[in-house]
Design an enzyme around this catalytic site. Structure first.
Site, PDB file in Angstrom:
ATOM      1  CG  ASP A 203       3.000   0.277  -4.158  1.00 47.87           C
ATOM      2  OD1 ASP A 203       3.830  -0.182  -3.346  1.00 47.87           O
ATOM      3  OD2 ASP A 203       3.175   1.414  -4.703  1.00 47.87           O
TER       4      ASP A 203
ATOM      5  CB  ILE B 165      12.292  -6.131  -4.314  1.00 49.62           C
ATOM      6  CG1 ILE B 165      12.487  -5.036  -3.334  1.00 49.62           C
ATOM      7  CG2 ILE B 165      12.521  -7.638  -3.995  1.00 49.62           C
ATOM      8  CD1 ILE B 165      14.128  -4.999  -2.913  1.00 49.62           C
TER       9      ILE B 165
ATOM     10  CD  GLU C  33       4.901   4.658   7.137  1.00 51.79           C
ATOM     11  OE1 GLU C  33       5.305   5.858   6.895  1.00 51.79           O
ATOM     12  OE2 GLU C  33       4.824   3.988   5.975  1.00 51.79           O
TER      13      GLU C  33
ATOM     14  CG  HIS D  79       1.929   2.478  -0.573  1.00 49.66           C
ATOM     15  ND1 HIS D  79       2.854   2.742  -1.487  1.00 49.66           N
ATOM     16  CD2 HIS D  79       0.922   3.109  -0.731  1.00 49.66           C
ATOM     17  CE1 HIS D  79       2.294   3.751  -2.349  1.00 49.66           C
ATOM     18  NE2 HIS D  79       1.227   4.024  -1.862  1.00 49.66           N
TER      19      HIS D  79
ATOM     20  CG  ASN E 105       8.578   4.744   8.711  1.00 50.27           C
ATOM     21  OD1 ASN E 105       7.755   4.490   9.417  1.00 50.27           O
ATOM     22  ND2 ASN E 105       8.472   5.694   8.007  1.00 50.27           N
TER      23      ASN E 105
HETATM   24  C1  GRF Z   1       7.207   6.219   4.429  1.00 46.50           C
HETATM   25  O1  GRF Z   1       5.858   6.912   4.499  1.00 46.50           O
HETATM   26  C2  GRF Z   1       6.842   4.999   3.751  1.00 46.50           C
HETATM   27  O2  GRF Z   1       5.696   4.436   3.955  1.00 46.50           O
HETATM   28  C3  GRF Z   1       7.295   5.223   2.284  1.00 46.50           C
HETATM   29  O3  GRF Z   1       8.261   6.145   2.332  1.00 46.50           O
HETATM   30  C4  GRF Z   1       8.330   6.812   3.761  1.00 46.50           C
HETATM   31  C5  GRF Z   1       9.696   6.867   4.207  1.00 46.50           C
HETATM   32  O4  GRF Z   1       9.722   7.878   5.373  1.00 46.50           O
HETATM   33  N1  GRF Z   1       7.244   4.048   1.455  1.00 46.50           N
HETATM   34  P1  GRF Z   1      11.193   7.632   6.185  1.00 46.50           P
HETATM   35  O5  GRF Z   1      12.271   7.530   5.085  1.00 46.50           O
HETATM   36  O6  GRF Z   1      11.344   6.162   6.788  1.00 46.50           O
HETATM   37  O7  GRF Z   1      11.313   8.671   6.954  1.00 46.50           O
END
Ligand code: GRF
Length: 200
Positions: A152, A95, A181, A111, A16
């Site tokens: 969350d 955090i 995502e 999330h 991500n």
């Molecule tokens: C994502 O699905 C995010 O929503 C969750 O952890 C995952 C991280 O994946 N909190 P990456 O490390 O970005 O591949």
């Protein structure tokens, strides 16, 4: 228009994080990623930061006796980068108030479920997807929310749904959610930065 300065916090693979960097480079996300901060020195996100030539910092919880000191070290690094928005992308640390107070309404998390379902302490990674399958849900999704001091539970900014297919495993579902995502998070962030989505 001046670009917003964004710092990303990640603990895992960092796909991500890389999607966010790519979105800034392609121009769909009008921001400068000023740094990648991790609490896990050997994680994939850190390697991606080096490859993508994004400044990085590893600040492990174990380096500090007290949680508060660790939080202050993170806050100081984020301020050194002059970050305006703090974007969590798979960050596993808690955090605390000192970080939240320094960046009010500017700390964002994604999330991998439709919160408030399948959130809370211990609900991360494939545990989320396993719980979704166990509960025989018809659909799951992604929630982008602001952070507060409880995992969350901050105000929800945006959600999108992801279909569950027959025969899905936690791994196959995780992959489908992450694929979505990597498009959804940068676009929601762009709406936040431009004020199209209001946080107060
Ligand atoms: C994502 O699905 C995010 O929503 C969750 O952890 C995952 C991280 O994946 N909190 P990456 O490390 O970005 O591949």
């Amino acid at each position: 228009m001046v670009k917003s300065k964004v710092a990303v916090l990640a603990s895992g693979d960092g796909s991500n994080f890389e999607a966010l960097v790519n979105a800034t480079r392609e121009g769909s996300l009008h921001a400068d990623i000023v740094g990648l901060l991790t609490n896990r020195p050997g994680c994939g996100a850190l390697a991606r930061a080096e490859r993508l030539k994004i400044p990085s910092a590893a600040i492990a919880r174990a380096q500090f006796a007290h949680l508060e000191d660790w939080n202050l070290a993170i806050r100081d690094q984020l301020q050194k980068w002059q970050a305006e928005w703090i974007v969590l992308a798979g960050f596993t640390g808690l955090i605390g108030a000192s970080i939240l107070a320094a960046f009010p309404d500017k700390v964002v998390n994604s999330h991998p479920s439709l919160l408030p379902k399948f959130g809370g302490k211990g609900m991360y990674g494939n545990k989320v997807h396993a719980a979704v399958l166990e509960a025989k849900e018809a659909e799951t999704g992604i929630t982008v929310h602001l952070l507060n001091e409880r995992f969350d539970e901050g105000p929800i900014v945006a959600q999108t749904t992801v279909i569950i297919e027959a025969g899905d495993t936690a791994e196959s579902l995780a992959e489908r959610v992450k694929t979505r995502e990597r498009m959804f998070y940068p676009s929601v962030l762009q709406d936040l930065l431009t004020g199209r989505i209001k946080t107060r």
